[in-house]
Design an enzyme around this catalytic site. Sequence first.
Site: not given
Length: 607
Positions: A236, A256
């Site tokens: 990740h 995000r």
Amino acid sequence: MAEYERSQHDVLIVGAGGAGLRAAIAAADAKVSVGLVCKSLLGKAHTVMAEGGIAAALANVDDRDNWRVHFADTMRGGQYLNNWRMAELHAKEAPDRVKELEAWGALFDRTADGRILQRNFGGHKYPRLAHVGDRTGLEMIRTLQDHAIHLGIDVFMECTVIALLKDGDRVAGALSYERDRGRFRLHTAKAVVLATGGIGKAFKITSNSWEYTGDGLALAYDAGAELIDMEFVQFHPTGMIWPPSVRGILVTEGVRGEGGILLNREGRRFMFDDIPENYRNQTADNEEEGWRYTQGDKSARRPPELLTRDHVARCIVREVREGRGSPHGGVFLDIAWIKRRLPNAAEHIKKKLPSMYHQFKELADIDITEQPMEVGPTTHYMMGGIRVDGDTQMSTVLGLFAAGEVAAGLHGANRLGGNSLSDLLVFGKRAGDYAAKFASTAAAPRLDPTAVDTAARQALEPFAASASGNGAISPFQIQHELQASMQDLVGIVRNEADMTRALGTLSQLNAQAAHVAVSGNREFNPGWHTALDIRHQLIVAEAVTRSAIERKESRGAQFREDFPEKGADYGRFNIVVRKGASGAMELSRRPIPPLPPELAQVIEEMK
Ligand SMILES: Cc1cc2nc3c(=O)[nH]c(=O)nc-3n(C[C@H](O)[C@H](O)[C@H](O)COP(=O)(O)OP(=O)(O)OC[C@H]3O[C@@H](n4cnc5c(N)ncnc54)[C@H](O)[C@@H]3O)c2cc1C
């Protein structure tokens, strides 16, 4: 046969995360007897840590969404190595599974008109993740557990399965030990569902909890099942990197999705520098458009921070390697900048990302409403796992089923965020349904007393090694060296020379593991637990390394600096790992069946 604690069920489920609980509910609904074994306390499974949400094409926020778009997104994200049947079922069934969760009491965040709210996530064309702030996993586990406990399921908590038992070619049950008292328990079952999660603890830096030692994969491998796609380990892009004690803890992609941007030490938004060709049409080419997308403007394309995880992680590594990283070897993730756009930004961030706010405040003394976070890649998810039939989730061993992270196929070379929680619901239910169906027509299995006693004796060998003191070695030391070797040599950027060295280290560690020694007694003994865990970790680490060497190309989560491009032929098969007759690991290539025309057309239309 020696004396053991015993239990007998039609269906035995190993693992009580989202997949295991959903499978247990389905099997109990089918009116067969169900046993559920889990290594930790009920409710403590790794699923509880999930943050960002559950991907399902409910189309509550963007009415252009539907199963076809979700299917195409999943296949593109997986670089077309996915089991397309699983991707199809997943996209079609996820909305019903989420609505069912809501009907069972899950309290999702809401749209203004009261429907389940959905957020943006990497690789998903439209806002698709049903969520509860950034604590979705907690709500999911709470709901499934509340529902399951009324169904008469027998639960064995803090109980670790160490061997699967067979009757000829079919599965017959399992042997476990109780972690608190150290006693063995013998489970007889007509069908077994493995739902034990992933392998993150094979690496030094990981977002995964202590339970993720790859037990299910190793148990299935030892029982003769096939594993596939083991080279595809997801790193990740955003884990915490500072202070060192918290390194690896996840920073959800939801940051995000809510407008967070990635910056290098020069303050440059470097994700705009490298947009892959197959995503160019769907990606914003300026900051303004990217921001509008995160605020729900349907005419805008997503910002490059929401490209797939494999790509974002590699861009971060590139910035660090080329000297543009943050002070502690990562990059900056900034959500505080949205103050320039939203009047109530601080409150908005705290409402949308409450766990992230507290995580950084308490662990790193950073106020994310004011300051950027320092982040870097962390081992997060295993795309590879037990090869299963797409419809039934049965493995290549009769009566042995698998669901959730331990199973493979749905995600191909790279998983999209949010597609795991939906995977657990869709295929957890399917595994439970089909395991129950299998059990209702199967005869009662016979256990082989010699196999049971051998498994129990082998589990106790570390105590004997300690008593002999002969070249004995600590399990913690082996685990530590395994994690360091996998991190350094089979991590995010790979090459053949490093991985060959890793195989050498693994071979040495395997030899040492035969002399692993633990002291004390069998009551809650972490040394003994680790001695048993590393047997699984060594199998998994070897399978990852051998598969990664075999795939001489870069695709999805696998990046080979010695083969930086995709190889045309490599898109046509999955790599299969199985235990050979000699006991050695064997690899083969399994051709991917051609897509049926109607699914091929969906992909073509969504390009
Ligand atoms: C921090 C974090 C955030 C995430 N956020 C998201 C997200 O927002 N959306 C998303 O889709 N995915 C997310 N993921 C991924 C997702 O949470 C996992 O892939 C998923 O929860 C795995 O569920 P599972 O049911 O397969 O396994 P788990 O939830 O890990 O459950 C495994 C179970 O197996 C048991 N077990 C293991 N070995 C044994 C054994 N030998 N004997 C008996 N029991 C055993 C364990 O005790 C546990 O009960 C996240 C992951 C992390 C780490």
